[in-house]
Design a protein around this motif. Structure first.
Motif, mmCIF file in Angstrom:
data_model
loop_
_atom_site.group_PDB
_atom_site.id
_atom_site.type_symbol
_atom_site.label_atom_id
_atom_site.label_comp_id
_atom_site.label_asym_id
_atom_site.label_seq_id
_atom_site.Cartn_x
_atom_site.Cartn_y
_atom_site.Cartn_z
ATOM 1 N N ILE A 66 -14.547 -12.021 -13.951
ATOM 2 C CA ILE A 66 -14.195 -11.596 -15.194
ATOM 3 C C ILE A 66 -13.171 -10.034 -15.187
ATOM 4 C CG2 ILE A 66 -15.632 -10.026 -16.464
ATOM 5 C CD1 ILE A 66 -18.075 -12.054 -15.950
ATOM 6 N N LEU A 67 -13.358 -9.199 -14.105
ATOM 7 C CA LEU A 67 -12.670 -8.444 -13.733
ATOM 8 C C LEU A 67 -10.812 -8.220 -14.065
ATOM 9 C CD1 LEU A 67 -14.408 -5.387 -11.905
ATOM 10 C CD2 LEU A 67 -13.311 -5.479 -13.564
ATOM 11 N N ALA A 68 -11.054 -9.958 -13.002
ATOM 12 C CA ALA A 68 -9.501 -10.727 -13.649
ATOM 13 C C ALA A 68 -8.639 -10.475 -14.957
ATOM 14 C CB ALA A 68 -9.160 -11.650 -12.231
ATOM 15 N N ALA A 69 -9.592 -11.063 -15.529
ATOM 16 C CA ALA A 69 -9.477 -11.502 -17.320
ATOM 17 C C ALA A 69 -9.270 -10.157 -18.093
ATOM 18 C CB ALA A 69 -11.026 -11.947 -17.311
ATOM 19 N N VAL A 70 -10.370 -9.844 -17.564
ATOM 20 C CA VAL A 70 -10.685 -8.301 -18.657
ATOM 21 C C VAL A 70 -9.023 -7.456 -18.325
ATOM 22 C CG1 VAL A 70 -11.369 -5.851 -19.182
ATOM 23 C CG2 VAL A 70 -12.291 -8.615 -18.779
ATOM 24 N N ALA A 71 -8.933 -6.996 -17.175
ATOM 25 C CA ALA A 71 -7.421 -6.618 -16.963
ATOM 26 C C ALA A 71 -6.278 -7.390 -16.767
ATOM 27 C CB ALA A 71 -6.863 -6.431 -15.319
ATOM 28 N N SER A 72 -6.448 -8.713 -17.082
ATOM 29 C CA SER A 72 -5.289 -9.207 -17.797
ATOM 30 C C SER A 72 -4.736 -9.491 -19.455
ATOM 31 C CB SER A 72 -5.229 -10.811 -17.267
ATOM 32 O OG SER A 72 -5.231 -10.873 -16.218
ATOM 33 N N GLY A 73 -6.144 -8.880 -20.186
ATOM 34 C CA GLY A 73 -5.962 -8.878 -21.526
ATOM 35 C C GLY A 73 -7.039 -9.596 -21.943
ATOM 36 N N GLU A 74 -7.570 -10.422 -21.645
ATOM 37 C CA GLU A 74 -8.305 -10.660 -22.147
ATOM 38 C C GLU A 74 -10.315 -10.874 -22.509
ATOM 39 O OE1 GLU A 74 -8.234 -15.019 -19.592
ATOM 40 O OE2 GLU A 74 -6.201 -14.470 -19.249
ATOM 41 N N SER A 75 -10.519 -11.328 -22.981
ATOM 42 C CA SER A 75 -12.494 -11.362 -23.235
ATOM 43 C C SER A 75 -13.153 -11.475 -21.904
ATOM 44 C CB SER A 75 -12.245 -11.975 -24.550
ATOM 45 O OG SER A 75 -12.523 -13.593 -24.323
ATOM 46 N N PRO A 76 -13.501 -10.380 -21.718
ATOM 47 C CA PRO A 76 -14.203 -10.693 -20.693
ATOM 48 C C PRO A 76 -15.827 -11.499 -20.648
ATOM 49 C CG PRO A 76 -15.579 -9.086 -21.793
ATOM 50 C CD PRO A 76 -14.502 -9.384 -22.534
ATOM 51 N N ASN A 77 -15.806 -12.751 -20.762
ATOM 52 C CA ASN A 77 -15.883 -14.116 -20.935
ATOM 53 C C ASN A 77 -17.163 -14.424 -19.174
ATOM 54 O OD1 ASN A 77 -15.780 -14.934 -23.391
ATOM 55 N ND2 ASN A 77 -14.072 -15.927 -22.193
ATOM 56 N N GLY A 78 -18.204 -14.968 -18.998
ATOM 57 C CA GLY A 78 -18.935 -15.117 -17.722
ATOM 58 C C GLY A 78 -20.056 -14.506 -18.147
ATOM 59 N N SER A 79 -20.621 -14.715 -17.063
ATOM 60 C CA SER A 79 -22.372 -15.231 -17.486
ATOM 61 C C SER A 79 -23.218 -13.902 -17.360
ATOM 62 C CB SER A 79 -22.848 -15.565 -15.702
ATOM 63 O OG SER A 79 -22.771 -14.041 -14.820
ATOM 64 N N PRO A 80 -24.532 -13.993 -18.589
ATOM 65 C CA PRO A 80 -24.449 -12.359 -19.117
ATOM 66 C C PRO A 80 -24.851 -11.464 -17.720
ATOM 67 C CG PRO A 80 -25.267 -13.991 -20.472
ATOM 68 C CD PRO A 80 -24.778 -14.680 -19.142
ATOM 69 N N LYS A 81 -25.712 -11.830 -16.564
ATOM 70 C CA LYS A 81 -25.994 -10.976 -15.171
ATOM 71 C C LYS A 81 -24.970 -10.324 -15.347
ATOM 72 C CE LYS A 81 -27.622 -11.564 -11.169
ATOM 73 N NZ LYS A 81 -28.119 -12.538 -9.875
ATOM 74 N N ALA A 82 -23.119 -11.115 -14.709
ATOM 75 C CA ALA A 82 -22.315 -10.592 -14.298
ATOM 76 C C ALA A 82 -21.800 -9.573 -14.967
ATOM 77 C CB ALA A 82 -21.187 -11.732 -13.732
ATOM 78 N N ARG A 83 -21.691 -9.356 -16.686
ATOM 79 C CA ARG A 83 -21.143 -9.068 -16.935
ATOM 80 C C ARG A 83 -21.941 -7.115 -17.587
ATOM 81 N NH1 ARG A 83 -20.925 -10.956 -22.721
ATOM 82 N NH2 ARG A 83 -22.011 -13.163 -22.404
ATOM 83 N N ALA A 84 -23.244 -7.613 -16.933
ATOM 84 C CA ALA A 84 -24.278 -6.841 -17.449
ATOM 85 C C ALA A 84 -23.750 -5.823 -16.699
ATOM 86 C CB ALA A 84 -25.171 -6.778 -17.866
ATOM 87 N N SER A 85 -24.085 -6.252 -15.516
ATOM 88 C CA SER A 85 -24.051 -5.568 -14.040
ATOM 89 C C SER A 85 -22.270 -4.744 -13.964
ATOM 90 C CB SER A 85 -24.304 -6.196 -12.258
ATOM 91 O OG SER A 85 -23.285 -5.761 -11.063
ATOM 92 N N LEU A 86 -21.349 -4.969 -14.762
ATOM 93 C CA LEU A 86 -19.792 -4.885 -14.861
ATOM 94 C C LEU A 86 -20.151 -3.669 -15.760
ATOM 95 C CD1 LEU A 86 -17.599 -7.633 -14.861
ATOM 96 C CD2 LEU A 86 -18.198 -5.989 -12.781
ATOM 97 N N LYS A 87 -21.299 -3.901 -16.625
ATOM 98 C CA LYS A 87 -21.085 -2.244 -16.963
ATOM 99 C C LYS A 87 -21.577 -1.362 -16.830
ATOM 100 C CE LYS A 87 -22.029 -1.025 -22.278
ATOM 101 N NZ LYS A 87 -22.881 -1.745 -23.062
#
Lengths: 731, 437
Positions: free
Chosen positions: A677-698
């Motif tokens: 997810i981080l790699a995607a966001v760093a590349s300017g993409e939207s942070p798709n991925g499991s809600p758990k992983a996204r919540a953890s990163l947030k």
């Protein structure tokens, strides 16, 4: 005879008028002093005026008497005798006379309870100010209340759900704290909880104080009894404070001894000397300690201490409460000039004694206090609250939560300042506290549980020993073998304590909780965890609820995982989770500006601050690392400019300092999904991925609204990690 | 005249690093001193004197690495105190006053199963609830020190309170100083070309020259004496390091390219590793700071070096666990040479597997990772692989995912199934596969 007259007579006996004038001229501020003296007068009057002028400038000090000895070596005994008299004659500070024992601050809906408590206290012979009883019609109400509170020994704050909206009561609480901060007044604030569960926002200082509860402390009658007993203790304490700074000096002695320093008498009025221990003792000279309790230390006190310092040696400036701004500035100025004066507050020292870490605290403070050092550089957690920025709101929230008896799990990314935050929070706690850094235990050896229990009881005993002369146990003598013994030993102490004053919970602070949290499959480690933490949970949730727990962890796993390998996690759903966020822009600005000023950097370019915040996203360690690199590259001594930041960044890049940090502290602890997810966001993409992983990163502050707020981290991912993270994800 | 390069303790060209180390020690800041084999770490440590605090020293290379107690005893000996427990060691540090404990060859500790706990305790010791900056550790070792963390422990990395101080290759001025010490008239450029900024190579060449050899002869003799170390350097460089050195042109690359130029940013980490191994050097070409190829002696060897064991790691697994084996391969392949059978179908095509597999698992791999399950224990080909792997000592890395082979050697340390999380397992493997200094 006053010490001034004694010194006057000595001068008259040592010198002729002309010799005296010459002696003064060759001393500090000589010309100015001579100009201030009367030209034609008797020798006695001239000598008396000289003493006055010297004293006004703070120049009657050790050096002054040394100079006299050099001028008249045969009169050394007389000079020393005058010096001792001068030291003995320290002035006493007049305390405002207390007219009232208790000032009751309450919200209007609680007026009946306030009246009832006032009556109970009066029946015990106490002098109580309750506005409705004491203010006559026609009096200036606001002025009368203010005067009464100033002339009270204790502000008793009745807390209820009405407090939040009670404007006048909140003003009185604020006034109470301002009185507490002026140590010379010896004022106290005691919260009394009228309701069992109470949430009052914005009253952080109050919620962190030891309080009384109508439900738990025997109703209003019981509270009145406890307040009177507390008053008796406070009166005897004040009496001892009025004999100068003896208490503070005593505390300083204990602190330095606990830090392994040999303590000797100093040559100044409130001075001590301390010596380094061990092999370095033979090559070191004694360092100087100045105790400045009453009145509040001024820049003159700082300069006096500086004037006595030998080159290269550190001086310690012991004080109560917060330092006035101009005193802080004087310290900064000396620091920039290369002199090292380390301020040590009463709070810092007494906390260190209770936590048995005086040596670590003293070394940390000394390290920071060294002149000419880069204060942006930081590796270890803070112990000096002057360096904590942007956390007051969270301190307030945790203070409130503790007051409500909640258990706290502080989560946050590596090096975001969890331990620093806990250190400062701990200094604010009046109640007994056991601070345990769990890194000290070996998770693979089950005896860590007994060691933890031992340390908790020892911490309680250190707190008690510091507070009560007749505390019944020596720290470190108890070794509870299990949860029952732990509960029994803490219970004994609690009962003893209850007989002498208002009770408060024991706060257990567990840092690096993840160190002991078992991984799936770790049966033995899980068994120990359940035994140790289960005991703490029972103490926090049992009938008495006399323990509050604050734990710190990278992630909230300890609070969310129910099953361990061979049992249930005692901390499952136990804590209130509080993430430690990245700092806001204004806090980063304040941090850089304040630390910069300490090092003589008076100007920081706006673009510098903007880019620094952008790169660091408000991560304090990253921000300070960048600022430190820029500071090393700065073109002008007193400025930090955007170009300095760019140069500093290039140097960091060349040694991969930030890359190493990101890799070790941010990237490695992430799982594959989070990395993708981080790699995607760093590349300017939207942070798709499991809600758990996204919540953890947030929660970790690594992703916020589809972007990575720490731009330097985003850049690092993009350049060095994105490819491999995406490949790993796609197989 | 005595040859100054025999039993030399010359200290030249590392003043900047020494000043930083002295400053850290004076301030009670712990430091990781990272450099390649014979890059000058020990000599730098020897310069550290008791200016601001006492210095205690120990060298892990001289220890018997058995358990934590032996390590604590060694620390105690350095402090001139007899102690065998953490509490006793804590007391010894407390009584010692401000002290720096210098631990040379510290990277040898990292592979020990008890080391992670001890390092975490040391982190506590230098923190605010231990003794704080009263104690500073200086850990010296190879590149593996950087980034170490205990994969079985989620807590903060035990070494992340320490500043990293990387050794760098010696500059021209320092090389010139070496020539002057030798009092010989040789061409500076030629010396730098052959030895780069590597202090040990410089000294070896100059030693031969001072003994009367012609420069080219001295270089040849140096090669004979030093090439034993070359394979260690190669391993320390890693596959990406070797690839970087092969890609680095003779005229070098501007230093900023490793941050800015997409052609070179993938080499950034490898460049830094090569730099503190002194396998590249820094120079100014047309007023631009550049990274240039390092010692030609080594680089020439690298180009023509005999084959190392074919693989750093061969993975032995039952087909049911292929996804895990694949993930491990993907995680390690940038840094190590990993044998994962499905990726080598072409190589295996037509080979007699009864011979080829024992050769891969028994001879051609430095380590063999066994993912042991009930299926693994019962299958024919995996049995062949396991038997080949166990035939040579010290190479088996076993992960117990449910069942262990009945004939597993008694003294093999295997890791429990808690490590099935791939990230953790990869970290353990990285530690194991990174060569010692």
């Amino acid at each position: 005879m006053s010490r001034q007259l004694e010194l006057r007579d000595l001068l008259v006996s040592l010198f002729t008028p002309e010799e005296l004038r010459r002696f003064l001229l060759h001393g500090p501020d000589g010309e100015a002093i001579l100009r201030s003296l009367p030209e034609s007068t008797s020798f006695a009057e001239l000598a008396e005026a000289s003493v006055e002028a010297l004293e006004r400038r703070g120049l009657v000090d050790e050096r002054f008497f040394e100079r006299m000895t050099q001028a008249r070596p045969r009169r050394v005994k007389d000079i020393e005798s005058a010096w001792r008299s001068w030291l003995r004659g320290e002035r006493r500070v007049e305390q405002p006379k207390a007219e009232w024992d208790f000032f009751i601050a309450y919200a209007r809906p609680d007026r009946l309870l306030a009246r009832a408590l006032s009556d109970e206290l009066k029946s015990l012979g106490c002098r109580v100010f309750l506005d409705r009883d004491e203010i006559a019609p026609g009096d200036d109400w606001i002025q009368a209340v203010h005067e009464a509170q100033r002339h009270s020994r204790v502000t008793v704050v009745l807390l209820s759900s009405s407090t939040g909206a009670a404007f006048a009561q909140r003003e009185e609480i604020a006034t109470g704290f301002s009185l507490v901060r002026d140590a010379s007044l010896g004022h106290r604030v005691v919260p009394v909880f009228l309701e069992k569960v109470l949430q009052v926002e914005g009253l952080y200082g109050l919620m962190s104080l030891s309080g009384l509860s109508v439900q738990e402390d025997g109703g209003l009658k019981g509270i009145a009894l406890r307040l009177r007993r507390m008053l008796e203790t406070a009166v005897s304490h004040e009496a001892s404070l009025q004999t100068g700074d003896q208490e503070l000096t005593k505390l300083a002695r204990r602190f330095f001894r606990a830090a392994g320093r040999e303590v000797g008498e100093g040559n100044s009025r409130n001075g001590l000397t301390v010596l380094l221990p061990g092999p370095m003792e033979s090559v070191s000279e004694p360092e100087t300690v100045e105790v400045c309790g009453e009145p509040r230390p001024s820049r003159v006190d700082v300069r006096k201490l500086a004037s006595r310092l030998r080159p290269g040696l550190i001086g310690y400036f012991v004080h109560r409460g917060e330092l006035p701004l101009d005193t802080e500035e004087a310290l900064n100025t000396l620091r920039v000039q290369g002199q090292s004066i380390v301020p040590l507050s009463e709070r810092l020292m007494s906390t260190a004694l209770q936590d048995a870490n005086a040596s670590a605290v003293l070394h940390s403070m000394s390290q920071q206090g060294r002149g000419g050092d880069d204060l942006f550089r930081t590796r270890n957690a803070l112990v000096d609250r002057r360096f904590l920025f942007g956390r007051s709101e969270l301190l307030a929230r945790i203070g409130s939560a503790l007051g409500r008896g909640e258990q706290i799990l502080l989560t946050g990314n590596r090096k975001i300042g969890k331990t620093s935050f806990l250190n400062i929070l701990r200094q604010d706690l009046e109640q007994p506290a056991a601070v345990i850094d769990l890194q000290r235990y070996d998770r693979t050896r089950p005896n860590w549980v007994e060691k933890l229990f031992h340390e908790i009881v020892a911490a309680y005993d250190r707190w008690g020993g510091n507070r009560f002369k007749d505390w019944p146990a020596e720290p470190g003598n108890e070794n509870p073998a299990d949860a029952l013994e732990l509960e029994g030993m803490l219970g004994e102490r609690r009962r003893w304590h209850a007989e002498r004053g208002p009770l408060s919970r024991l706060v257990v602070i567990l840092d690096e909780l993840e160190r002991l949290l078992p991984q799936p499959g770790e049966a033995d480690i899980a068994r120990s965890f359940i035994r140790g933490m289960g005991a703490l949970r029972a103490l926090a949730q049992g009938g008495d609820r006399f323990v509050s727990i604050i734990a710190a962890d990278l992630r909230p796993t300890a609070n969310r995982r129910n099953r361990l390998t061979n049992g249930t996690n005692p901390f499952f759903e136990f804590f209130q989770e509080m993430p430690l966020p990245l700092l806001a822009r204004k806090s980063v600005d304040e941090m850089i500006g304040t630390i910069g000023r300490m090092m003589g950097v008076g100007f920081v370019e706006m673009h510098f601050l903007e880019e620094l915040f952008d790169l660091s996203g408000g991560h304090p360690f990253v921000a300070r690392t960048l600022a430190s690199a820029a500071y090393k590259q700065r073109r002008r001594q007193d400025r930090l400019l955007l170009d300095d930041l760019h140069e500093g960044l290039a140097e960091l890049e060349d040694d991969d300092v930030l890359g190493n940090f990101f890799d070790e502290n941010f990237w490695l602890p992430l799982d594959g999904e989070e990395r993708r997810i981080l790699a995607a966001v760093a590349s300017g993409e939207s942070p798709n991925g499991s809600p758990k992983a996204r919540a953890s990163l947030k929660r970790q502050g690594l992703v916020d609204r589809s972007r990575i707020p720490i731009a330097a981290f985003a850049d690092w991912i993009l350049r060095y990690q994105a490819d491999s993270a995406m490949k790993a994800a796609t197989g | 005249m005595m040859n100054p390069f025999i039993h030399s303790q010359l200290f030249l060209g590392r003043q900047r690093e020494l000043e930083r180390l002295r400053r850290n020690v004076a301030h009670g800041e712990s430091t990781l001193l990272i450099g390649g084999r014979r890059a000058g770490k020990t000599r730098l440590l020897a310069q550290l004197d008791e200016r601001d605090r006492a210095i205690a020293r120990t060298d892990v290379g001289e220890w018997t690495l058995g358990d934590e107690t032996l390590a604590i005893r060694a620390f105690g000996r350095a402090l001139e105190v007899d102690c065998s427990t953490r509490d006793e060691l804590f007391d010894a540090f407390r009584r010692a006053g401000p002290v720096a404990l210098v631990i040379d060859e510290a990277d040898r500790l990292l592979g020990e199963p008890w080391a992670a706990g001890l390092l975490a305790w040391m982190r506590w010791l230098i923190g605010p609830h231990g003794l704080g900056p009263q104690v500073a550790f200086v850990l010296a070792g190879g590149p593996v020190l950087s980034g170490y963390h205990n994969p079985e422990d989620n807590a903060s990395p035990p070494l992340n309170l320490s500043e990293r101080l990387y050794l760098r290759p010696l500059d021209r001025q320092a090389c010139q100083a070496f020539i002057e010490v030798g009092g010989v008239g040789i061409d500076l450029e030629a010396l730098i070309r052959k030895a780069g900024g590597h202090p040990w190579l410089l000294e070896r060449i100059l030693r031969e020259v001072v003994d009367g050899q012609e420069f080219e002869e001295a270089v040849e003799m140096t090669f004979e004496h030093t090439h034993e170390s070359f394979s260690v350097w190669r391993r320390q460089l890693g596959e990406d390091g070797v690839a970087f050195l092969r890609a680095l042109p003779e005229e070098g690359v501007p230093w900023r390219a490793f941050s800015d130029d997409p052609a070179w940013t993938p080499h950034h980490t490898a460049m830094i590793r090569a730099r503190h191994l002194c396998m590249i050097r820094e120079g100014v070409v047309e007023q631009e700071r550049r990274y240039l190829p390092g010692p030609a002696l080594f680089l020439a060897w690298l180009r023509s070096a005999p084959a190392e064991p074919e693989w750093d790691l061969a993975i032995s697994y039952a087909s049911e666990d292929e996804p895990l084996a694949r993930e491990i391969t993907q995680g390690l392949r940038n840094e190590f040479r990993v044998f994962f059978a499905p990726e080598h179908d072409a190589w295996m095509w037509g080979k007699d597997l009864n011979r080829a597999l024992p050769h891969v698992y028994g001879v051609q791999s430095r380590f063999v990772l066994v993912l042991s399950t009930a299926a693994y224990v019962r299958k024919h080909w995996t049995r062949i692989e396991f038997e080949a792997a166990r035939a040579r000592e010290g190479r088996l890395l076993v992960v117990n995912l449910g069942e262990l082979p009945p004939d597993m050697p008694q003294d093999v340390v295997y890791r429990e199934g808690s490590l099935v999380q791939t990230v953790r397992l990869l970290d353990v493997l990285r530690e194991k596969l990174h060569p010692d200094d």
